[in-house]
Scaffold this active site. Structure first.
Site, PDB file in Angstrom:
ATOM      1  N   ASN A 242       0.930  -1.114   0.089  1.00 47.78           N
ATOM      2  CA  ASN A 242       0.181  -0.110   0.009  1.00 47.78           C
ATOM      3  C   ASN A 242       0.795   1.223  -0.099  1.00 47.78           C
ATOM      4  O   ASN A 242       0.428   2.361   0.273  1.00 47.78           O
ATOM      5  CB  ASN A 242      -1.091   0.096   1.086  1.00 47.78           C
ATOM      6  CG  ASN A 242      -1.835  -1.168   1.075  1.00 47.78           C
ATOM      7  OD1 ASN A 242      -2.393  -1.316   0.135  1.00 47.78           O
ATOM      8  ND2 ASN A 242      -2.104  -1.980   2.189  1.00 47.78           N
ATOM      9  N   HIS A 244       2.905   2.522   1.910  1.00 51.25           N
ATOM     10  CA  HIS A 244       3.413   3.031   3.200  1.00 51.25           C
ATOM     11  C   HIS A 244       4.728   1.955   3.831  1.00 51.25           C
ATOM     12  O   HIS A 244       4.859   1.030   3.399  1.00 51.25           O
ATOM     13  CB  HIS A 244       2.413   2.918   4.130  1.00 51.25           C
ATOM     14  CG  HIS A 244       1.207   3.990   3.825  1.00 51.25           C
ATOM     15  ND1 HIS A 244       0.061   3.696   3.414  1.00 51.25           N
ATOM     16  CD2 HIS A 244       1.501   5.367   3.695  1.00 51.25           C
ATOM     17  CE1 HIS A 244      -0.649   4.750   3.153  1.00 51.25           C
ATOM     18  NE2 HIS A 244       0.375   5.778   3.294  1.00 51.25           N
ATOM     19  N   CYS A 279       4.345   6.814   7.595  1.00 57.60           N
ATOM     20  CA  CYS A 279       5.827   7.263   7.301  1.00 57.60           C
ATOM     21  C   CYS A 279       5.839   6.916   5.577  1.00 57.60           C
ATOM     22  O   CYS A 279       5.536   5.960   5.538  1.00 57.60           O
ATOM     23  CB  CYS A 279       6.959   6.349   8.019  1.00 57.60           C
ATOM     24  SG  CYS A 279       8.540   7.185   7.597  1.00 57.60           S
TER      25      CYS A 279
END
Lengths: 336, 336
Positions: A242, A244, A279
């Protein structure tokens, strides 16, 4: 090759008290037993990995899979690293939700969730390890999820397939988020109706840490820690499906600020991660750690640390953490 | 879910020519066929993964194992990453040497090697992928080793268990090193006698790249590359059982200096790593990459890069590399 250390009841209890103290530095209270009494605790493990009792929940709700530890999954102490353990927890959870028919985009989304652009995100993860498997050992990972007030709780139990002994336990808290606004969302009855049937009921906790305790004992925020390292950057390989940074990369960053003498001579017994913010690939991260020593610990045998990951040069938190280290036996040194 | 792209013979040949060009920028020569004629090439893969022919070598010399790709082993394109592939090659090789009875300290050391403080080190690795498996796919990894002039060569073949199609091929070169002086060592007859019986004879190459070709076509050293990134640091989790940075971490660092438009829209077809020097936990690394375009490539469909990893602010090389990228299909974008 098997050197299992089963905790005595008194030690296990001391461990729990210590965790409770670390969870909130402003409080000395022991773990609350609220809610735990109503739940079934996992029984003492036996040689037989699956009970096969007639009151077992329907197929798939308690989901198990065996994994063999690979040579590149062990650390310098030749045992599986905590990252490997976290990876396996993720794998067995993903495989369960896929088996149950959920979409794995945004982790186990239902039809209505996708319609409303909602995804599940984990806000907290807690792993306790009694021992770590070696390269080539087969590990049984069992997982299930259950409903709680604002989302779901997922638990795991890890056992050594060969001996049947428990290696570790884990629990995590999941809430719903709008994929576009990145804001938390309430769960409506339509969505709840789509996953309710797969939740374990009555609940069963891999270890006695209930939602009420979690709410009361969030990890304290570190401000200026004695150990810190800056300039940590995600690598391409840290990005998940995804886009991330994979949660497991956070564990690696937490370890980076740990003093070398702890990482090299102690074994990680427990870890808590509280996820605050996602993040991305171009972020730059600072990792901080500070020793925290409850009164019932002595000398170099045990250490606890509080951790903080934040964006470099900013107060924006990515992750709070807590770790618990126990002096490794001579043969298991260099244990991070 | 299966979208296999089998190379046509002409494309495969063009690929080989392109590799040869990249291997030595100072030469336009095609791959030499020296030595290849004398060896058995792997036959075209069939549905049947094991041939079971009567001229098969003794048990264990051709060693196979099946692996299921885990969810955390896939990249942003939902396919296994090249790091995952390299990890599996390492795992099946480690499992073979363990099965054959070698010590895995210093990778497959014999009794005499340990007496003389000698270890095996890999100086070169070459992987070519036709396609990558998805999460949940079962992959058969087959490996064997054979003797060459100064050490051993280990080859691998990766197949999709479900379709029987070849996913990739790999080869590596191993030499002996004194663990204390870190200098290369000659192999004496005593040591050779201990592993000779397990070497595949006659040799069989997973793809036609012989030792003579390798000697002639070492990768050129990059000096000032157009793409570079500094400050790359090993993480604790990058350290292997022997306290050195795992070779697979080098692949990640090579990818870091790659332009984002290549990494996000192309799929890695081939990679060569030439290991020059070991990297330790407190080293700081610079990654450089420069595009190299042979005449037979056009537009954005294919790209080749030369890579260099060196100690930050120093000319000391850690690793030279070469990568080959092919435009990904729409569904496989973001492919690094």
């Amino acid at each position: 090759m098997q050197q299992r250390r089963e905790k005595s009841p008194s030690l296990a209890w001391r461990g729990r008290r210590a965790i409770a103290s670390a969870i909130d530095l402003r409080s000395d209270s022991a773990v609350s037993s609220n809610g735990v009494a109503a739940a079934t605790l996992i029984p003492t493990p036996t040689k037989d990995l699956s009970s096969g009792a007639s009151d077992d929940p329907p197929f798939g709700i308690l989901y198990s899979e065996n994994f063999t530890i690979r040579c590149y999954e062990v650390g310098t102490n030749k045992k599986a690293s905590i990252q490997t353990i976290a990876n396996l927890l993720q794998e067995v959870a993903c495989n369960q939700v896929r088996t149950l028919g959920f979409s794995t985009d945004g982790f186990a989304t239902t039809l209505s969730m996708r319609k409303h652009h909602l995804i599940w995100v984990t806000v907290r993860m807690h792993i306790e390890m009694d021992d770590y498997p070696n390269w080539g050992d087969a590990v049984q990972a069992q997982t299930w999820f259950q409903e709680n007030r604002n989302g779901t709780r997922r638990d795991w139990l890890l056992k050594d397939v060969n001996t049947g002994l428990t290696l570790g336990r884990a629990t995590s808290t999941w809430v719903m988020m709008n994929q576009e606004t990145r804001r938390f969302a309430r769960i409506n009855e339509e969505i709840r109706g789509e996953y309710h049937q797969y939740a374990l009921d009555p609940p069963r906790f891999s270890f006695p840490e209930d939602h009420a305790t979690y709410k009361k004992h969030q990890l304290a925020k570190l401000e200026n820690a004695e150990h810190h390292i800056t300039g940590l950057k995600p690598r391409r390989a840290d990005l998940d499906m995804n886009q991330h940074v994979n949660n497991v990369a956070y564990i690696g960053w937490m370890m980076e600020s740990l003093p070398a003498d702890i990482a090299n001579s102690h074994e990680l017994r427990g870890i808590i991660l509280e996820f605050k913010q996602e993040c991305k690939h171009d972020d730059c991260v600072e990792s901080m750690a500070a020793k925290f020593s409850p009164a019932d610990q002595s000398g170099d045998e045990e250490h606890q640390f509080l951790h903080l990951l934040r964006l470099d040069g900013s107060s924006r938190e990515i992750n709070r953490g807590w770790t618990h280290w126990v002096k490794a036996k001579e043969s298991s040194q260099q244990g991070a």
